[in-house]
Write a protein that holds these residues in place. Sequence first.
Motif, PDB file in Angstrom:
ATOM      1  N   MET A   2       0.450  -1.039 -17.727  1.00 20.13           N
ATOM      2  CA  MET A   2      -0.804  -0.289 -17.856  1.00 20.13           C
ATOM      3  C   MET A   2      -0.856   0.616 -19.077  1.00 20.13           C
ATOM      4  SD  MET A   2       1.407   1.561 -16.276  1.00 20.13           S
ATOM      5  CE  MET A   2       1.989   3.225 -16.042  1.00 20.13           C
ATOM      6  N   LEU A  21       0.851  -1.206   0.000  1.00 17.46           N
ATOM      7  CA  LEU A  21       0.000   0.000   0.000  1.00 17.46           C
ATOM      8  C   LEU A  21       0.875   1.239   0.000  1.00 17.46           C
ATOM      9  CD1 LEU A  21      -2.737  -1.086   2.571  1.00 17.46           C
ATOM     10  CD2 LEU A  21      -3.124  -0.594   0.154  1.00 17.46           C
ATOM     11  N   SER A  72       3.840  -4.938  -4.175  1.00 16.34           N
ATOM     12  CA  SER A  72       4.977  -4.883  -3.252  1.00 16.34           C
ATOM     13  C   SER A  72       6.244  -4.552  -4.052  1.00 16.34           C
ATOM     14  CB  SER A  72       5.112  -6.253  -2.573  1.00 16.34           C
ATOM     15  OG  SER A  72       5.193  -7.245  -3.575  1.00 16.34           O
ATOM     16  N   PRO A  73       7.372  -4.333  -3.384  1.00 16.24           N
ATOM     17  CA  PRO A  73       8.614  -4.067  -4.133  1.00 16.24           C
ATOM     18  C   PRO A  73       8.954  -5.225  -5.084  1.00 16.24           C
ATOM     19  CG  PRO A  73       8.871  -3.451  -1.837  1.00 16.24           C
ATOM     20  CD  PRO A  73       7.559  -4.167  -1.934  1.00 16.24           C
ATOM     21  N   SER A  74       9.612  -4.870  -6.196  1.00 19.96           N
ATOM     22  CA  SER A  74       9.784  -5.804  -7.322  1.00 19.96           C
ATOM     23  C   SER A  74      10.437  -7.130  -6.933  1.00 19.96           C
ATOM     24  CB  SER A  74      10.612  -5.115  -8.406  1.00 19.96           C
ATOM     25  OG  SER A  74      10.016  -3.872  -8.726  1.00 19.96           O
ATOM     26  N   GLU A 126       2.204  -6.232 -10.340  1.00 17.84           N
ATOM     27  CA  GLU A 126       2.838  -5.048 -10.904  1.00 17.84           C
ATOM     28  C   GLU A 126       4.099  -5.449 -11.668  1.00 17.84           C
ATOM     29  OE1 GLU A 126       2.958  -2.114 -11.915  1.00 17.84           O
ATOM     30  OE2 GLU A 126       0.882  -1.833 -11.371  1.00 17.84           O
ATOM     31  N   LYS A 127       4.560  -4.581 -12.538  1.00 14.85           N
ATOM     32  CA  LYS A 127       5.811  -4.787 -13.249  1.00 14.85           C
ATOM     33  C   LYS A 127       6.975  -4.443 -12.334  1.00 14.85           C
ATOM     34  CE  LYS A 127       7.691  -1.265 -13.493  1.00 14.85           C
ATOM     35  NZ  LYS A 127       8.116  -0.153 -12.628  1.00 14.85           N
ATOM     36  N   ARG A 163       3.335   3.882  -2.727  1.00 12.78           N
ATOM     37  CA  ARG A 163       3.045   4.903  -3.749  1.00 12.78           C
ATOM     38  C   ARG A 163       1.980   4.431  -4.731  1.00 12.78           C
ATOM     39  NH1 ARG A 163       7.418   6.933  -7.533  1.00 12.78           N
ATOM     40  NH2 ARG A 163       7.685   4.708  -7.828  1.00 12.78           N
ATOM     41  N   LEU A 164       2.189   3.249  -5.312  1.00  8.57           N
ATOM     42  CA  LEU A 164       1.229   2.750  -6.298  1.00  8.57           C
ATOM     43  C   LEU A 164       0.133   1.894  -5.663  1.00  8.57           C
ATOM     44  CD1 LEU A 164       0.248   2.442  -9.166  1.00  8.57           C
ATOM     45  CD2 LEU A 164       1.915   0.624  -9.513  1.00  8.57           C
ATOM     46  N   HIS A 169       7.948 -10.037  -6.156  1.00  6.31           N
ATOM     47  CA  HIS A 169       6.845 -10.422  -7.048  1.00  6.31           C
ATOM     48  C   HIS A 169       6.791 -11.916  -7.355  1.00  6.31           C
ATOM     49  CE1 HIS A 169       6.492  -6.022  -8.739  1.00  6.31           C
ATOM     50  NE2 HIS A 169       6.266  -6.105  -7.455  1.00  6.31           N
ATOM     51  N   HIS A 190       8.659  -0.299 -19.167  1.00  2.00           N
ATOM     52  CA  HIS A 190       7.394   0.063 -19.834  1.00  2.00           C
ATOM     53  C   HIS A 190       7.642   0.322 -21.326  1.00  2.00           C
ATOM     54  CE1 HIS A 190       4.682   0.385 -16.444  1.00  2.00           C
ATOM     55  NE2 HIS A 190       5.531   1.146 -15.787  1.00  2.00           N
ATOM     56  N   GLU A 231      -0.702   1.964   7.203  1.00  2.00           N
ATOM     57  CA  GLU A 231      -1.299   1.718   5.881  1.00  2.00           C
ATOM     58  C   GLU A 231      -2.501   0.775   6.011  1.00  2.00           C
ATOM     59  OE1 GLU A 231       2.815   2.275   3.252  1.00  2.00           O
ATOM     60  OE2 GLU A 231       1.921   0.291   3.428  1.00  2.00           O
ATOM     61  N   SER A 281       0.396  -5.349   4.387  1.00  2.00           N
ATOM     62  CA  SER A 281       1.537  -4.425   4.341  1.00  2.00           C
ATOM     63  C   SER A 281       2.328  -4.605   5.627  1.00  2.00           C
ATOM     64  CB  SER A 281       1.042  -2.984   4.233  1.00  2.00           C
ATOM     65  OG  SER A 281       2.101  -2.092   4.518  1.00  2.00           O
TER      66      SER A 281
HETATM   67  P1  NAI Z   1       6.568   1.467  -2.111  1.00  2.00           P
HETATM   68  O1  NAI Z   1       7.924   1.218  -1.543  1.00  2.00           O
HETATM   69  O2  NAI Z   1       6.008   2.844  -2.099  1.00  2.00           O
HETATM   70  O3  NAI Z   1       5.519   0.518  -1.353  1.00  2.00           O
HETATM   71  C1  NAI Z   1       5.783  -0.841  -1.073  1.00  2.00           C
HETATM   72  C2  NAI Z   1       4.666  -1.419  -0.206  1.00  2.00           C
HETATM   73  O4  NAI Z   1       4.872  -2.841  -0.071  1.00  2.00           O
HETATM   74  C3  NAI Z   1       4.583  -0.883   1.216  1.00  2.00           C
HETATM   75  O5  NAI Z   1       3.219  -0.817   1.572  1.00  2.00           O
HETATM   76  C4  NAI Z   1       5.274  -1.976   2.061  1.00  2.00           C
HETATM   77  O6  NAI Z   1       4.810  -2.019   3.385  1.00  2.00           O
HETATM   78  C5  NAI Z   1       4.830  -3.208   1.328  1.00  2.00           C
HETATM   79  N1  NAI Z   1       5.713  -4.387   1.458  1.00  2.00           N
HETATM   80  C6  NAI Z   1       7.028  -4.448   1.206  1.00  2.00           C
HETATM   81  N2  NAI Z   1       7.469  -5.707   1.320  1.00  2.00           N
HETATM   82  C7  NAI Z   1       6.391  -6.458   1.657  1.00  2.00           C
HETATM   83  C8  NAI Z   1       6.206  -7.854   1.933  1.00  2.00           C
HETATM   84  N3  NAI Z   1       7.202  -8.738   1.838  1.00  2.00           N
HETATM   85  N4  NAI Z   1       4.958  -8.271   2.292  1.00  2.00           N
HETATM   86  C9  NAI Z   1       3.965  -7.391   2.380  1.00  2.00           C
HETATM   87  N5  NAI Z   1       4.066  -6.068   2.120  1.00  2.00           N
HETATM   88  C10 NAI Z   1       5.284  -5.614   1.758  1.00  2.00           C
HETATM   89  O7  NAI Z   1       6.612   0.863  -3.598  1.00  2.00           O
HETATM   90  P2  NAI Z   1       5.864   1.415  -4.922  1.00  2.00           P
HETATM   91  O8  NAI Z   1       6.600   2.562  -5.483  1.00  2.00           O
HETATM   92  O9  NAI Z   1       4.407   1.537  -4.656  1.00  2.00           O
HETATM   93  O10 NAI Z   1       6.147   0.192  -5.940  1.00  2.00           O
HETATM   94  C11 NAI Z   1       5.552  -1.072  -5.760  1.00  2.00           C
HETATM   95  C12 NAI Z   1       5.654  -1.859  -7.062  1.00  2.00           C
HETATM   96  O11 NAI Z   1       4.908  -1.182  -8.055  1.00  2.00           O
HETATM   97  C13 NAI Z   1       7.072  -2.016  -7.601  1.00  2.00           C
HETATM   98  O12 NAI Z   1       7.228  -3.319  -8.095  1.00  2.00           O
HETATM   99  C14 NAI Z   1       7.149  -1.015  -8.735  1.00  2.00           C
HETATM  100  O13 NAI Z   1       8.004  -1.465  -9.793  1.00  2.00           O
HETATM  101  C15 NAI Z   1       5.713  -0.955  -9.209  1.00  2.00           C
HETATM  102  N6  NAI Z   1       5.364   0.365  -9.775  1.00  2.00           N
HETATM  103  C16 NAI Z   1       4.785   0.400 -11.006  1.00  2.00           C
HETATM  104  C17 NAI Z   1       4.452   1.618 -11.591  1.00  2.00           C
HETATM  105  C18 NAI Z   1       3.796   1.641 -12.918  1.00  2.00           C
HETATM  106  O14 NAI Z   1       3.938   2.648 -13.609  1.00  2.00           O
HETATM  107  N7  NAI Z   1       3.079   0.612 -13.311  1.00  2.00           N
HETATM  108  C19 NAI Z   1       4.716   2.891 -10.906  1.00  2.00           C
HETATM  109  C20 NAI Z   1       5.274   2.730  -9.573  1.00  2.00           C
HETATM  110  C21 NAI Z   1       5.593   1.502  -9.051  1.00  2.00           C
END
Ligand code: NAI
Length: 341
Positions: free
Chosen positions: A126, A11, A74-76, A96-97, A13-14, A79, A184, A41, A36
Amino acid sequence: MEKIKVGIVGLGRLGKVHAKNLAENVQGCQLIAACSFVQEELDYAIRELGVEETYQDYEEMVKSPTIDAVFIVSPSGFHCEQIQLAMEHGKHVFSEKPIGLDLAEIEATERVIKSRPEQVFMLGFMRRYDDSYRYAKQLVEDGELGELTLMRCYSIDPSSGMESFVKFAGASDSGGIFMDMSIHDIDLVRWFTKKEVSKVWALGKNAAYPELDKVGELETGAAMMQLENQAMAILVAGRNCHHGYHVETELIGTKGMLRVAAAPEKNLVTIMDEKGVVRACSQDFPERFREAFVNEAKEFIACIKGKRQPQVSAYDGLQSTKIALACKQSFKTNELITIEN
Ligand code: NAI
């Protein structure tokens, strides 16, 4: 038909954007669970989004019998493992990618996905669900541009995010600029041309933030690619755009060319004042791709209900990651990299 019950992991940024869309903008589904590490969050998800189940442990969430599908934001680096776990527990999966950061892990994940064809899997490219890109794709499919010979793609994040990026760059593994951002554009190149990339040469420079050298991240990267039919692609990825969020794509064909978002305009408003003629720009990805995020979530739910698979597959995830990794390797070694397909 019953609503599809969705659990979301991540939960940040995205994740918040997707969660809000699933709770409010996508019919036929209910955002029932959230996972999360961050308690605030989860509190937000209960309070603002009406989520009924919250988890800090992802495996606990995917074991929940009330959940039909998971949204992985979640972080890449998580996945692949999270896709596999959800699939093995019989859930439909949106991830997510990028699909992952390691090719062997992605191949294993693809095998798990393939072994469960009755479950929907979708990857978050997307841009394929953005109205302008869909319009451009239709023109290409209709032959309006002739044969595509070159694509030029810019993806440059706003400089407003630079300070926090520099601060956390060492701690978070984004996979690097080609994996995090160019992926992308790599997907767009494969989607528009229907060809695989065979050679890449990538370069990069940290001009405004040289401290990124120390953490192995890049502020600006560029890659030149040759496709299997000798068509070309030129990609620029950056993190230091002063006018906003600049995503621009140019297609050059034998009969014509087109540009998507030649200037990243916010809307149709033109301001005329002492500064001249001003068109405001979109400032971040949630703003520029607002509709695309909603459209892709709608498609995911429609696929589950219609018992069909979406057009963005795990194979697209594997191939795009392969190309992004080749860019990373090329930048590191300063060599032209050939990709085996
Ligand atoms: P972020 O760092 O802002 O948020 C990560 C979230 O994951 C946090 O809520 C954190 O608590 C949670 N988290 C982390 N590890 C976890 C785990 N093992 N179990 C449960 N929760 C966990 O990350 P952001 O920027 O939102 O990016 C997330 C994913 O979205 C990335 O893979 C990124 O590549 C992708 N993304 C895609 C975009 C697009 O344009 N399609 C744009 C931004 C991000």
